[in-house]
Motif scaffolding. Structure first.
Motif, PDB file in Angstrom:
ATOM      1  N   ASN A  25       1.651   6.915  -6.546  1.00 54.71           N
ATOM      2  CA  ASN A  25       0.594   7.864  -6.836  1.00 54.71           C
ATOM      3  C   ASN A  25       1.072   9.291  -6.548  1.00 54.71           C
ATOM      4  O   ASN A  25       0.851  10.209  -7.355  1.00 54.71           O
ATOM      5  N   ASN A  26       1.720   9.498  -5.416  1.00 52.56           N
ATOM      6  CA  ASN A  26       2.251  10.824  -5.077  1.00 52.56           C
ATOM      7  C   ASN A  26       3.297  11.276  -6.088  1.00 52.56           C
ATOM      8  O   ASN A  26       3.394  12.466  -6.406  1.00 52.56           O
ATOM      9  N   LYS A  79       0.812  -1.194   0.000  1.00 53.33           N
ATOM     10  CA  LYS A  79       0.000   0.000   0.000  1.00 53.33           C
ATOM     11  C   LYS A  79       0.851   1.251   0.000  1.00 53.33           C
ATOM     12  O   LYS A  79       0.541   2.230  -0.669  1.00 53.33           O
ATOM     13  N   ASN A  80       1.907   1.210   0.774  1.00 51.43           N
ATOM     14  CA  ASN A  80       2.796   2.382   0.842  1.00 51.43           C
ATOM     15  C   ASN A  80       3.474   2.633  -0.508  1.00 51.43           C
ATOM     16  O   ASN A  80       3.684   3.786  -0.898  1.00 51.43           O
ATOM     17  N   PHE A  81       3.843   1.555  -1.175  1.00 53.15           N
ATOM     18  CA  PHE A  81       4.462   1.704  -2.490  1.00 53.15           C
ATOM     19  C   PHE A  81       3.487   2.326  -3.487  1.00 53.15           C
ATOM     20  O   PHE A  81       3.836   3.239  -4.246  1.00 53.15           O
ATOM     21  N   ALA A 100       0.878   4.179  -2.787  1.00 53.83           N
ATOM     22  CA  ALA A 100       0.642   5.571  -2.387  1.00 53.83           C
ATOM     23  C   ALA A 100       1.823   6.443  -2.805  1.00 53.83           C
ATOM     24  O   ALA A 100       1.648   7.574  -3.280  1.00 53.83           O
ATOM     25  N   GLY A 101       3.015   5.933  -2.637  1.00 53.78           N
ATOM     26  CA  GLY A 101       4.212   6.686  -3.051  1.00 53.78           C
ATOM     27  C   GLY A 101       4.262   6.889  -4.560  1.00 53.78           C
ATOM     28  O   GLY A 101       4.635   7.959  -5.054  1.00 53.78           O
TER      29      GLY A 101
END
Length: 164
Positions: free
Chosen positions: A9-10, A2-4, A6-7
């Motif tokens: 996407n950012n 999920k963090n990947f 989100a990163g």
């Protein structure tokens, strides 16, 4: 994971915003500037000035081309004929010529025009006789009278604008 996501996407949002935001700002400023300049140029107070300046530049351009062609086609005899005019002070004669052309344009009858031309030629010849030999003064006066006739026969700018 999920963090990947989100990163990632950012990253894409940041990249898109970082590139597009300055482009949008610059394009907006350019549009506003160009819009103001075109509005200023289309303003009714400035449009005639721009039109007259374009006509003046065209006339100056034609004059320079004509002079350039004349200089290219000139021979030494032509240059020698113009030498006495170099040091002559012809401003009073040109003023008389301009006023004569104005009077010719205002005169309607042919008899009055001939009288004006004869008077103007006598005045120019007398004035030029003080600066040139008699024969040259006669020739210059006749040439100036011919120029006056051509200028008087051309329609004025006011009538040309009324026609357009």
């Amino acid at each position: 994971m999920k963090n990947f996501a989100a990163g990632l996407n950012n990253f894409w949002v940041g990249l898109f915003t970082g590139i597009m935001l300055p482009l949008i700002i610059v394009a907006g400023l350019l549009y506003a500037t160009v819009d103001k300049f075109t509005g200023l140029i289309e303003d009714a107070a400035i449009a005639p000035l721009i039109s007259r300046s374009e006509q003046t530049f065209d006339k100056v351009d034609n004059l320079l081309l004509t002079l350039d062609n004349k200089v290219d086609d000139a021979n030494l005899k032509d240059v020698a004929l113009l030498a006495p005019l170099k040091n002559a002070q012809l401003f009073p004669e040109l003023q008389a010529l301009a006023s004569g052309v104005t009077n010719l344009k205002q005169t309607v009858a042919d008899i009055d025009k001939q009288t004006l031309l004869a008077n103007l030629q006598e005045k120019l010849q007398a004035s030029l006789a003080t600066k040139f030999p008699e024969e040259q003064a006669k020739e210059l006066a006749q040439n100036l009278i011919n120029i006056a006739q051509v200028l008087a026969s051309q329609p004025s700018n006011n009538t040309m604008q009324a026609v357009q």
